[in-house]
Scaffold this active site. Structure first.
Site, short mmCIF file in Angstrom:
data_model
loop_
_atom_site.label_atom_id
_atom_site.label_comp_id
_atom_site.label_asym_id
_atom_site.label_seq_id
_atom_site.Cartn_x
_atom_site.Cartn_y
_atom_site.Cartn_z
N ASP A 1 -23.82 41.06 11.68
CA ASP A 1 -23.01 39.87 11.82
C ASP A 1 -22.04 40.03 13.00
O ASP A 1 -22.48 40.30 14.12
CB ASP A 1 -22.29 39.59 10.49
N HIS B 1 -28.41 36.80 4.28
CA HIS B 1 -27.66 37.25 5.46
C HIS B 1 -27.25 38.72 5.39
O HIS B 1 -27.17 39.39 6.41
CB HIS B 1 -26.41 36.38 5.59
#
Length: 302
Positions: free
Chosen positions: A112, A281
C-alpha cells in the site's frame, strides 16, 4: 501513539528509534543475513508484518519501521498539500534509517503506501535497492488516471482524505475506531476484521491520536498533489525502477480494478514479474502463507 501496554508481537526483535532529519523513525529489527526493509500501508503500522517477519528473519536482517506519521514514529504537522508527507520525503527517511543501521544496499517490500515509498525510493535512489516487491498497488500516476466511477467509489478515501484540513480530520476524529474498523474490513475479500486478529488494537491505538489522523490526511494530500507530479515527471522522462521488481495484488484489491496491473508495472520497471493472489487488499494479513512463498522465492534470487 500506540500504547506500550499492548502485546509484543515480535518477540526476539530489537526496538530502535533513529533520528532522521526532522523525524524520529521507530523500527523493530530481527534476524541475520542480507538486509530487507518492510514498509506498511494505511491505516496500519509495522505490525502488519507479524505473520511474515519471523520466517523472513530466518534468512534476512529484517527492518520493520513505522513510516513518518504512523505508529510510533514522529508525526509532524502536515505542510500545505501534504508536502512533508511526499513519498519522496518518506523514501529519504528510509534511506537515512538504513544508512544509520549500516545498510547501503537492501531489498524492500512495500504494501500500500509503503509500496509507493518503495518504488519512489527505487526511482530516486537506484543504487540503494537490490530488489523491490510492491503489494496491491499500481503507481500513483496510473491510479489517478484509472479513477472511473467504479474505482472512485471503491477507493473513495483517495479523494476524501485529500480534502483540505480540517474536514477529514474532524470527521474521522469523531469516531476513529469506527472509521478504522470499517476501512479495514471493507478492503478484505471477506469484508471481515478476522485477518487483523492480534493487530487491531495496535492499529486502533495509533489511529486514535489526532496527530496521526492528520498525518494520514497529509499522506493522501501528497498523493493527490506532489506525488502524482513526481510520477508524471518520471513517466514522461521514461525513468524506470532498475532493481528487479515483483508486483503482487489481491484478486479483489484495488489494482484489480485497473487495466492490467502487471502490464502497468512493466512500463515502470526494467525487470518485472508478478501475479494476483486470492485475497483482498491486505496480502500480508489475508494471505500470509501465499504472500510469504512468493516473497521468499523472489528475494532468494537476489
Amino acid at each position: 501513539m500506540a500504547s506500550e501496554s499492548l502485546p509484543d508481537l515480535f518477540p526476539g526483535f530489537a526496538t530502535r528509534r533513529t533520528p532522521v532529519g526532522e523525524v524520529e523513525i521507530f523500527a523493530r529489527i530481527g534476524g541475520e543475513g542480507p538486509p530487507l526493509l518492510l514498509l506498511h500501508g494505511f491505516p496500519q503500522t509495522h505490525v502488519c508484518w507479524r505473520r511474515l517477519a519471523p520466517a523472513l528473519a530466518e534468512r534476512f536482517t529484517v527492518v520493520l519501521p513505522d513510516l513518518r506519521g504512523y505508529g510510533a514514529s514522529s508525526a509532524p504537522a502536515p505542510a500545505p498539500f501534504g508536502a512533508n508527507y511526499a513519498k519522496r520525503t518518506m523514501a529519504e527517511d528510509m534511506v537515512g534509517l538504513m544508512t544509520a543501521l549500516g545498510h547501503e544496499r537492501f531489498g524492500l517490500i512495500g504494501h500500500d503506501r509503503g509500496g509507493r515509498v518503495g518504488y519512489r525510493l527505487g526511482l530516486d535512489h537506484p543504487d540503494r535497492l537490490t530488489r523491490l516487491a510492491v503489494l496491491d498497488i499500481v503507481p500513483t500516476h496510473r491510479m489517478w488516471a484509472a479513477m472511473d466511477a467504479r474505482l472512485a467509489v471503491k477507493a473513495y478515501h483517495w479523494s476524501f482524505l485529500a480534502q483540505p484540513a480540517p474536514l477529514p480530520e474532524r470527521l474521522i476524529g469523531a469516531d476513529p475506531d469506527f472509521f478504522l474498523d470499517t476501512t479495514l474490513a471493507s478492503w478484505t475479500a471477506a469484508r471481515s476484521l478476522a485477518p487483523f486478529e492480534g493487530a487491531l488494537e495496535h492499529y486502533r491505538a495509533a489511529f486514535r491520536d489526532p496527530a496521526r489522523i492528520a498525518a494520514a490526511c497529509g499522506d493522501y494530500r501528497a498523493g493527490a498533489h506532489v506525488d502524482v507530479t513526481h510520477d508524471e515527471v518520471d513517466h514522461i522522462a521514461g525513468r524506470r525502477v532498475a532493481a528487479p521488481l515483483l508486483a503482487l495484488w489481491g484478486e479483489s484489491g484495488f489494482p484489480g480494478e485497473t487495466d492490467g496491473p502487471l502490464e502497468t508495472w512493466r512500463r515502470w520497471g526494467a525487470e518485472v514479474e508478478g501475479r494476483a493472489l486470492k485475497c483482498g487488499h491486505f496480502l500480508p494479513e489475508e494471505a500470509p502463507e501465499e504472500t510469504l512463498r512468493e516473497l521468499l522465492a523472489f528475494f532468494a534470487r537476489g
